[in-house]
Design an enzyme around this catalytic site. Structure first.
Site, short mmCIF file in Angstrom:
data_model
loop_
_atom_site.label_atom_id
_atom_site.label_comp_id
_atom_site.label_asym_id
_atom_site.label_seq_id
_atom_site.Cartn_x
_atom_site.Cartn_y
_atom_site.Cartn_z
N SER A 124 -1.80 5.29 1.34
CA SER A 124 -2.25 3.99 0.83
C SER A 124 -3.18 4.20 -0.36
O SER A 124 -4.14 4.97 -0.28
CB SER A 124 -2.96 3.25 1.95
OG SER A 124 -3.42 2.04 1.44
N GLY A 125 -2.87 3.52 -1.45
CA GLY A 125 -3.72 3.62 -2.64
C GLY A 125 -3.30 4.73 -3.58
O GLY A 125 -3.94 4.97 -4.60
N THR A 129 3.11 1.21 -5.27
CA THR A 129 3.54 -0.10 -5.78
C THR A 129 3.52 -0.10 -7.30
O THR A 129 4.45 -0.61 -7.95
CB THR A 129 2.63 -1.19 -5.21
OG1 THR A 129 2.63 -1.04 -3.80
CG2 THR A 129 3.10 -2.57 -5.58
N ASN A 174 -7.47 0.53 -0.56
CA ASN A 174 -6.78 0.02 -1.75
C ASN A 174 -7.06 -1.48 -1.87
O ASN A 174 -6.91 -2.21 -0.90
CB ASN A 174 -5.26 0.28 -1.58
CG ASN A 174 -4.47 -0.17 -2.80
OD1 ASN A 174 -5.03 -0.71 -3.75
ND2 ASN A 174 -3.17 0.05 -2.74
N SER A 177 -3.49 -3.41 -1.34
CA SER A 177 -2.64 -2.60 -0.47
C SER A 177 -1.44 -3.41 0.04
O SER A 177 -1.59 -4.54 0.50
CB SER A 177 -3.49 -2.13 0.71
OG SER A 177 -2.70 -1.35 1.55
N SER A 178 -0.26 -2.82 -0.08
CA SER A 178 0.94 -3.51 0.42
C SER A 178 0.90 -3.42 1.94
O SER A 178 0.83 -2.31 2.48
CB SER A 178 2.20 -2.83 -0.08
OG SER A 178 2.06 -2.49 -1.43
N GLY A 404 2.63 4.43 3.07
CA GLY A 404 2.57 5.89 3.23
C GLY A 404 2.02 6.27 4.58
O GLY A 404 1.65 5.43 5.39
N GLU A 406 -0.26 7.18 7.44
CA GLU A 406 -1.61 6.67 7.67
C GLU A 406 -2.28 7.42 8.81
O GLU A 406 -1.71 7.53 9.90
CB GLU A 406 -1.57 5.16 7.99
CG GLU A 406 -1.29 4.33 6.76
CD GLU A 406 -1.33 2.83 7.00
OE1 GLU A 406 -1.47 2.43 8.18
OE2 GLU A 406 -1.19 2.09 6.03
N1 LIG Z 1 -0.23 4.61 -12.89
C1 LIG Z 1 -1.38 4.01 -12.67
N2 LIG Z 1 -2.21 3.75 -13.70
C2 LIG Z 1 -3.36 3.11 -13.52
N3 LIG Z 1 -3.80 2.70 -12.32
C3 LIG Z 1 -3.03 2.93 -11.25
C4 LIG Z 1 -1.77 3.56 -11.37
N4 LIG Z 1 -1.23 3.64 -10.16
C5 LIG Z 1 -2.11 3.06 -9.31
N5 LIG Z 1 -3.18 2.62 -9.95
C6 LIG Z 1 -4.37 1.94 -9.39
O1 LIG Z 1 -4.41 2.21 -8.04
C7 LIG Z 1 -4.39 1.04 -7.25
C8 LIG Z 1 -3.55 1.27 -6.00
O2 LIG Z 1 -2.22 1.45 -6.33
P1 LIG Z 1 -1.01 0.89 -5.44
O3 LIG Z 1 -1.28 -0.48 -5.01
O4 LIG Z 1 0.20 1.13 -6.22
O5 LIG Z 1 -1.09 1.82 -4.23
P2 LIG Z 1 -0.05 1.93 -3.08
O6 LIG Z 1 0.38 3.33 -3.02
O7 LIG Z 1 1.01 0.91 -3.24
O8 LIG Z 1 -0.93 1.58 -1.82
P3 LIG Z 1 -0.53 0.84 -0.49
O9 LIG Z 1 0.24 1.81 0.33
O10 LIG Z 1 -1.81 0.49 0.08
O11 LIG Z 1 0.25 -0.31 -0.89
C9 LIG Z 1 -3.78 0.02 -8.14
O12 LIG Z 1 -4.23 -1.27 -7.80
C10 LIG Z 1 -4.25 0.45 -9.50
O13 LIG Z 1 -5.53 -0.03 -9.72
MG LIG Z 2 1.54 -0.75 -2.34
#
Ligand SMILES: Nc1ncnc2c1ncn2[C@@H]1O[C@H](COP(=O)(O)OP(=O)(O)OP(=O)(O)O)[C@@H](O)[C@H]1O
Ligand SMILES: [Mg+2]
Length: 1121
Positions: A124-125, A129, A174, A177-178, A404, A406
């Site tokens: 997560s984070g 996404t 996050n 977070s999705s 992911g 956890e």
């Molecule tokens: N390529 C990137 N460039 C800049 N910031 C990023 C990038 N990827 C992620 N982030 C930052 O990290 C934060 C978390 O990313 P994201 O929501 O994609 O995580 P995730 O893997 O989908 O988490 P979760 O499993 O909780 O959904 C985003 O809100 C953004 O601020």
């Molecule tokens: Mg996500």
């Protein structure tokens, strides 16, 4: 410059600026592909990642897998220019990037017709996404364009904000977070244009709706509505803007730094509109969200019943009432559903009351169900909008963004499910990677060497095995009659899984963990491929059952709100299904199985996301955290698998292209097949044979060392080549400059020569022209002279000819005239002779009557002509017009005069006929005056134009003369002021002169008193001069009554009129003509004396007024100017 295959010509100084990449190996920071890492161990792996991360290189490859490290800040590497840079480039051509992977996937989908899936994993984070959105936006940017395609793209992209609002939440890991798994199939046509898509969602974390861990929030949408909706909209949803009003909203982190909920709300509404939600649908969705929020505010209180059982009651029914109004549910129905539970067994319905805890459980279950079903409905609704409209065969690119792995402190059913999913993904990753590696070796004809790696199939089996799997145990426990608790479930696990290598529990028969104090009794631990996770067994049974009391689902079905009704189809009493719905675990297992099946049919592309730190901070790289992720993601193993045989492989053509400068035979051009070229090259470089292997289309290099050696040699050689090129270039430049100067000199010389020749030529030309013009002039003058002479000769000849012709003509004319005259003379003589002859012959007849007739006829003609002409020449009808046409013939003289007279009389008559009687009278008087005075008195002509008015004084109208008027009762003929001449001194006194039918009266002008009254019969004569004066004397009969004072000598401006009227009145009254004497000397009787009044020619001293003076006793002299 960036086109592949083009040679690089650059000098060291300019190197940085003109950098052109043709390989990932150019200007690498660390190694771009972990396969090339040397030595390969955890430390070097992390160091490499850190080094790259510190240089803003967040992407690194393991073969075709992309490792992405979350930079936690926006990097300028996703610009449209970057998209263009990576577009249509080979995967290893540029530095590692998510766009390279997206491009590779998109191109093999479009060009090789291979369905693709992009699997994004990480905790997560870690940026899953964001990565999935980057992939989608890259594909959207490079695929086809056009109005329709753009709309599809827009709808696909805009589905993200909607799903994120409803399915994402802030967690400690996050801020976005999705809280659900998402798999999206994007469908393309044969050209690679997007047609539509299908989204599948997995297990929304619905427990978050009713309770959030510390420091976390509920789903974004709740905060977005309360922050961003207008007052009216909130009012229509019966909501208030205050977060603290709602029990379901965790308060400690309601506001997230850097997140504008209000703006996001507008984005979501806009996105819903673009995706195709109708206004009423959007409204319904928000009504359901409001209802969920308000459900949390319903509170219960205990109420004891007679039978000793506890019963719950709703504390404040206001909230319930509003929910019912929002959703159109009968309040009593919902209230009852919160208080009772109906159990149906053997067609018998038994109602039991709910205690407070049960009521709260029911309330939360309803809220969770309502929300999670709404979420699934949203996904279905979006799918409806974005689904491809055609039936043609589609190519598919799937993007999987799933939660992911956890590992929390307290791991519950959700984590168990999520980690199970990740196990499955890891398995498919291992299978597909190995499979691909193996396939490549076979394809290339290289001998396959066995690779050692950990296969997590055993863990998957522990969870999903249909008989002995944990999920199967859980289901069995849930369905078993009798008391079922989480503990009984754990017991069962302890029995069945005790011996499993990856299952650990204090209570299991296996004595291994009996003394493991880190493992509480109410927990079990699984050794996942990514690490050990301890699960709290509490809540497993309930969450797996996912029960919603039937009374509640029925109450929901009864709602008049169409969306809510549709969300609870099982509440329809007509479709009652006594079979238990599938448990949450089995549902998830089934959907994961479908997903795996789906993924297996596609070509996989991996993005492994890594989180550099726990603080969501940029520039912070926590080695321990990264190390942990590298371990559980199995990345090292991934590299090992990839390197098991050969660390590096490359097609022959790019390999030869890259290293051909290292061997004389291949530099600059190799004419034969690329494979032979590489062979020659490697022989020349004396690379040991065990270090490489020749595949069908690729060269396989066993050790990264060899590759780096090649790279070093290449770098060295490039520098040499650069020097060589520089040398050649300088020589070329100087030579070119020299040649250019030489050429320029020739050009200048030739231009100058041309110029000089041109000048000389111009001079000769102008001299020639002058000479030529003189000669031409001379010739022309000569010619002119000749022509003039010739012309003169011609003219002389013409004149002579003309004279001669004239003479001839005149002679001929004379002859013709003579001839004509003679002919005329003959004709005249002949006519006379004939006339004579005829007259002589006819004389006797003619004399008898023809002469008379001719005379009469002629006379008649003349008369006729005279009268007709007269008719046109008549003068005007004015009697005083003296004009009369002249007489034409003498013999008409008398006729002409008579005619004139008759015409005059006739026009006078005409003139008279138009007079009225009064006018006639006036003219008669005027005529009388004319007869009396014309040519006798000089004053007369002046009186002709004056009209005779008679009563100049208006006696009757003037009140001053009232007495006078009363005294005179006859008609007044004249009333005028006259001057009476005093005989003593000749001075004049004003008197009113009145003439009536019978009398002449004189009265005082001021008083109107009558001074004298003379009957007309007593007036004998009136005397006056012949001159232009108004004096006159009225002579009275001697002996008459009036004559005592003597005659009157008067003067008046209207003498002619007065005399005429006096004459006429006297005539009509006395039938005697009044004697009017006109003489310049007459006698006037004054009492006894007679005075002579004499008129003489006077000077014009007093203007035109005559003056009267007494000369002596006998003479009054009147001087008339
Ligand atoms: N390529 C990137 N460039 C800049 N910031 C990023 C990038 N990827 C992620 N982030 C930052 O990290 C934060 C978390 O990313 P994201 O929501 O994609 O995580 P995730 O893997 O989908 O988490 P979760 O499993 O909780 O959904 C985003 O809100 C953004 O601020
Ligand atoms: Mg996500």
């Amino acid at each position: 410059m960036k086109k592949r295959g083009r040679h690089l010509i650059c000098f060291p100084a300019k190197m940085a600026k003109m950098e052109v990449k043709t390989s990932l190996l150019d200007n690498m920071i660390g190694v771009g592909d972990m396969v090339l890492l040397e030595p390969l161990n955890e430390d070097s792996f992390i160091n490499n990642l850190r080094k790259r991360f510190d240089h803003n290189e967040v992407y690194t490859y393991i073969g075709s897998v992309v490792i992405s490290i979350n930079p936690y800040r926006s990097l300028p590497i996703y610009t449209p220019e970057k998209v263009e840079e990576y577009r249509n480039r080979n995967f290893y051509e540029l530095s590692p990037h998510i766009f390279a992977l997206s491009d590779e996937a998109y191109r093999s989908l479009r060009d090789q017709d291979k369905d693709q899936c992009i699997l994004i994993t990480g905790e997560s984070g870690a940026g899953k996404t964001e990565a999935s959105k980057l992939v989608m936006s890259y594909v959207a940017a490079v695929c086809g364009k056009g109005a329709e395609v753009n709309q599809v793209k827009e709808q696909l992209l805009q589905s993200n904000p909607v799903l994120e609002a409803f399915g994402n939440a802030k967690t400690v890991r996050n801020d976005n977070s999705s809280r659900f798994g998402k798999y999206m199939d994007i469908e393309f046509d044969f050209k690679g244009d997007p047609l539509g898509g299908v989204i599948s969602n997995y297990l929304l974390e619905k427990s978050r709706v009713v309770k959030q861990p510390r420091g976390e929030r509920n789903f974004h949408i709740f905060y977005q509505i309360l922050s961003g909706a207008s007052e009216d909209f909130l009012c229509s949803l019966k909501l208030e803007r205050d977060f603290s009003r709602y029990n379901y909203l965790g308060l400690d982190s309601a506001k997230v730094n850097g997140v504008d909920d209000a703006a996001n709300f507008r984005t979501v509404r806009n996105a819903m509109q673009i995706v195709g939600f109708m206004d009423h649908e959007t409204q319904s969705v928000f009504e359901v969200v409001a209802a969920v929020l308000k459900l949390g505010n319903i509170e219960f209180k205990p109420e004891s019943r007679v039978n000793g059982l506890d019963e719950s009651k709703i504390k404040d029914k206001n909230e319930l009432k509003e929910i019912c109004e929002l959703t159109g549910i009968d309040q009593s129905v919902l209230e009852r559903a919160f208080s009772f539970r109906t159990v149906e067994a053997k067609q018998e319905k038994v109602s039991t009351t709910l205690n407070v805890a049960q009521a709260y459980y029911a309330r939360d279950a309803l809220a969770k169900n309502l929300y999670s079903r709404l979420f699934s409905w949203l996904v279905t609704r979006i799918n409806e909008s974005i689904k491809a409209q055609t039936k043609v065969r589609k190519k598919v690119m799937g993007v999987l963004d799933i939660y992911g792995f956890e590992i929390f402190e307290d791991n519950s059913f959700e984590q168990f499910i999520i980690n199970y999913c990740n196990e499955k993904l890891q398995q498919i990753f291992i299978e597909l990677t190995l499979k691909e590696e193996q396939e490549e070796y076979i394809r290339e004809g290289i001998e396959w060497t066995h690779i050692e790696y950990f296969n997590n199939a055993i863990i998957c089996d522990l969870i999903e095995n249909n008989q002995t799997g944990i999920l199967a145990m859980l289901d069995e426990e849930c369905l078993r009659p009798g008391t079922v608790t989480d503990d009984t479930f754990l017991e069962k696990l302890n029995q069945v899984c005790a011996t499993h290598q990856h299952f650990e529990s204090r209570m299991s028969k296996c004595s291994r963990f009996l003394n493991d104090t880190s493992l509480p009794h109410s927990c079990f631990r699984i050794q996942h491929y990514a690490g050990k996770v301890m699960y709290q067994v509490e809540g497993f049974v309930d969450k797996n059952n996912d029960l919603l009391y039937r009374d509640l689902s029925q109450a929901m079905w009864k709602a008049s709100h169409s969306l809510i009704k549709a969300l609870f189809p099982e509440g329809n009493p007509a479709k009652i299904n006594l079979k238990r719905p599938p448990t949450a675990g089995s549902q998830f297992k089934a959907s994961v199985a479908t997903l795996m099946k789906n993924l297996q049919t596609k070509n996989p592309n991996y993005i492994r996301c890594i989180k550099p730190n726990d603080k969501k901070a940029a520039h912070v790289f926590n080695d321990a955290l990264v190390c942990h992720q590298i371990r559980y993601l199995g990345l090292l193993e991934n590299v090992r698998v990839r390197r098991a045989g050969y660390a590096f492989r490359q097609a022959y053509e790019p390999c030869l292209e890259r290293y051909k400068m290292l061997c004389k035979q291949t530099w600059p051009h190799w004419r034969g097949p690329a494979r032979d070229g590489v062979k020659v090259l490697f022989n020349e470089l004396k690379i040991p044979e065990e270090e490489f292997s020749f595949g069908r289309s690729k060269i396989f290099i066993r050790n990264p060392r060899t590759l780096f050696k090649l790279e070093d040699l290449r770098k060295q050689r490039l520098e040499d080549l650069a020097t060589l090129i520089e040398k050649i270039y300088r020589g070329w430049k100087c030579r070119t400059r020299f040649l250019l100067m030489k050429k320029s000199q020739i050009v200048i010389a030739s231009w100058y020569r041309r110029y000089a020749q041109q000048k000389k030529y111009q001079k000769i030309k102008s001299s020639a022209i002058i000479v030529q013009s003189y000669i031409r002039g001379w010739k022309a003058r000569k010619l002119l002279r000749e022509l003039k002479h010739q012309k003169r000769c011609n003219e002389a000849a013409t004149i002579i000819a003309a004279y001669w012709h004239g003479t001839q003509a005149r002679r001929e004319l004379k002859r013709l005239k003579e001839e004509a005259r003679r002919k005329h003379a003959v004709a005249v003589i002949w006519a006379y002779w004939l006339g004579l002859k005829v007259r002589r012959e006819y004389r006797k007849f003619f004399r008898a009557n023809a002469g008379r007739k001719i005379y009469e006829f002629t006379l008649q003609r003349l008369m006729q002509k005279y009268f007709l002409e007269m008719k046109n020449k008549m003068p005007s009808l004015s009697p005083i017009d003296k004009n009369w046409p002249a007489r034409p013939y003498l013999f008409l003289d008398s006729t002409h005069k008579e005619l004139k007279r008759i015409f005059h009389l006739w026009r006078c008559k005409k003139y008279r006929d138009q007079f009225t009687d009064q006018q006639k009278l006036i003219y008669e008087e005027k005529l009388e005056a004319s007869e009396l005075f014309k040519d006798k008195k000089a004053l007369y002509p002046a009186s002709v134009g004056q009209p005779f008015q008679g009563a100049y004084l208006e006696i009757s109208k003037n009140p001053k003369y009232k007495k006078l008027k009363d005294a005179v009762d006859e008609k007044i003929i004249i009333a005028e002021v006259v001057n009476k001449i005093n005989r003593a001194n000749g001075k004049a006194t004003s008197r009113i002169f009145l003439l009536t039918k019978n009398n002449v009266l004189l009265a005082d002008q001021k008083s109107g008193n009558i001074k004298s009254e003379v009957p007309l019969g007593d007036v004998t004569k009136v005397s006056m001069s012949s001159q232009n004066d108004g004096f006159f004397a009225v002579h009275l009969k001697e002996g008459s009554g009036a004559a005592g004072k003597g005659d009157f000598l008067l003067s008046s401006d209207h003498l002619i009129e007065m005399a005429t009227k006096l004459y006429r009145t006297t005539l009509s009254q006395t039938k005697q003509k009044l004697n009017i004497e006109i003489s310049d000397e007459f006698l006037v009787q004054f009492r006894q004396d007679k005075v002579c009044v004499k008129f003489i020619q006077g000077s014009q001293k007093n203007g035109n007024i005559p003056t009267c003076k007494r000369k002596n006793n006998r003479l009054l002299e009147v001087a008339v100017p």
